[in-house]
Write a protein that holds these residues in place. Structure first.
Motif: not given
Length: 354
Positions: A30-42, A58-67
């Motif tokens: 199959h034609k396979v793709s992978i999407a990750t929320f991080s910015n690092t290689d496998s 993958l940005k940090p969330s410190h409050t409910i609004v940021e989450t």
């Protein structure tokens, strides 16, 4: 068929290794793709045919609004990725990612299989569990790793159990076993390495045996302090190791000291490399892999004294250790990548044909 995998990152975890093994095999057809929320290689080698998109979300969330903001951002960007790639099937791994991927799949009118990689009771958040109960019924299929865990998802219509695959190098079976007790996993509370060290300290005779712990995490300082205060010289914290199967190959005994698991990859890998394995009978997974006294040892969950007793037995009884080791090797057939991929192919075709 075009398949898109979605996961938070492809770091050095068990779920990440499983996804990479499955993707590397599926990409042959199959034609396979992978999407990750991080910015690092496998961390694990990816087949060159696989497209890996690092979305850097993958940005940090410190409050409910940021989450809420970060979650919405992931949802909209992932939705755009889905529309661009136009996959026939989306396969998502891990709870938080499953929720975002489910909503994005429904928004873009795509079919989705979600996969849980940890026991249902791992999260104690009332809010998260409510969100899971509201969103998971939207999936086309849910994959769990154990029969015990599948029972927890009565609110999902289509649930299937698929075990994790084993991919073992033949070199892992050619090493001479040494007097090494091995443990592998993230250095965090859930993995119970502090209890393993306590059990090791209780051993009456251990001078010629070493305890090796492979992994990294937030508990390193606490474990180093515990080792120092115990005044034990032959415990090694070895950090992250890419060639993990070299360590399984050398170890005579493997110990899983977790409080809870989804499905313990490290236990399977150790058994497939001929380690005599001892595991706490924790939820979920070990009891579905180990037949006590035959291909491994199950110990009452978090019973440190019992763990130490069985470690001592296997250390002193060469014939029993070798017998358990030989019978453990049989897991290789049951959990072989070829068998597991066939199950994934069947569920993918079932969803595609709906």
């Amino acid at each position: 068929m075009k398949i898109l995998f979605v996961i938070s990152s492809l770091s050095h975890g068990g779920a990440e290794r499983v996804l990479v093994n499955i993707a590397n095999t599926l990409c042959l057809k199959h034609k396979v793709s992978i999407a990750t929320f991080s910015n690092t290689d496998s961390f694990y080698p990816l087949d060159e045919k696989i497209q890996h998109m690092c979305l850097d979300l993958l940005k940090p969330s410190h409050t409910i609004v940021e989450t809420l903001y970060n979650s919405l951002r992931r949802f909209f960007i992932l939705s755009r990725v889905i529309e661009t790639l136009d996959p026939d099937i989306i396969i998502s791994f891990m709870t938080h990612t499953n929720i975002i991927a489910l909503l994005a799949a429904k928004w873009t009118k795509r079919k989705i299989i979600i996969s849980e990689r940890i026991t249902y009771v791992f999260y104690s958040s009332w809010t998260l569990n409510l969100i899971r109960k509201l969103t998971y019924p939207l999936c086309d299929y849910l994959i769990t790793q154990t029969h015990e865990d599948a029972k927890k998802y009565s609110f999902v219509k289509n649930v299937m159990i698929i075990y994790n695959p084993i991919v073992v190098s033949s070199d892992s079976l050619s090493h001479q076993k040494e007097k090494i007790i091995l443990a592998v996993g993230r250095l965090d509370k859930q993995k119970g390495f502090d209890k393993l060290i306590m059990a090791y300290k209780l051993l009456s005779s251990k001078d010629d045996w070493e305890l090796w712990i492979v992994g990294e995490g937030c508990e390193r300082d606490a474990l180093e302090k515990q080792i120092s205060e115990s005044n034990i010289q032959n415990i090694k914290l070895l950090g992250i190791q890419k060639n993990i199967f070299d360590y399984y190959a050398k170890a005579s005994i493997f110990v899983l000291s977790s409080e809870k698991e989804g499905f313990p990859n490290a236990l399977l890998e150790a058994m497939s490399c001929g380690c005599a394995c001892i595991s706490f009978d924790c939820p979920c997974g070990p009891a579905e892999i180990i037949e006590h006294g035959v291909n491994g040892i199950l110990v009452e969950n978090q019973n440190i004294e019992q763990l130490a007793e069985w470690m001592q037995v296997l250390m002193e009884n060469d014939s029993m250790r070798q017998d358990v080791s030989q019978k453990a090797l049989k897991v290789t057939k049951k959990y072989a990548i070829e068998s597991i991929i066939q199950q994934w192919e069947e569920i993918i075709q079932r969803v595609y044909s709906k």
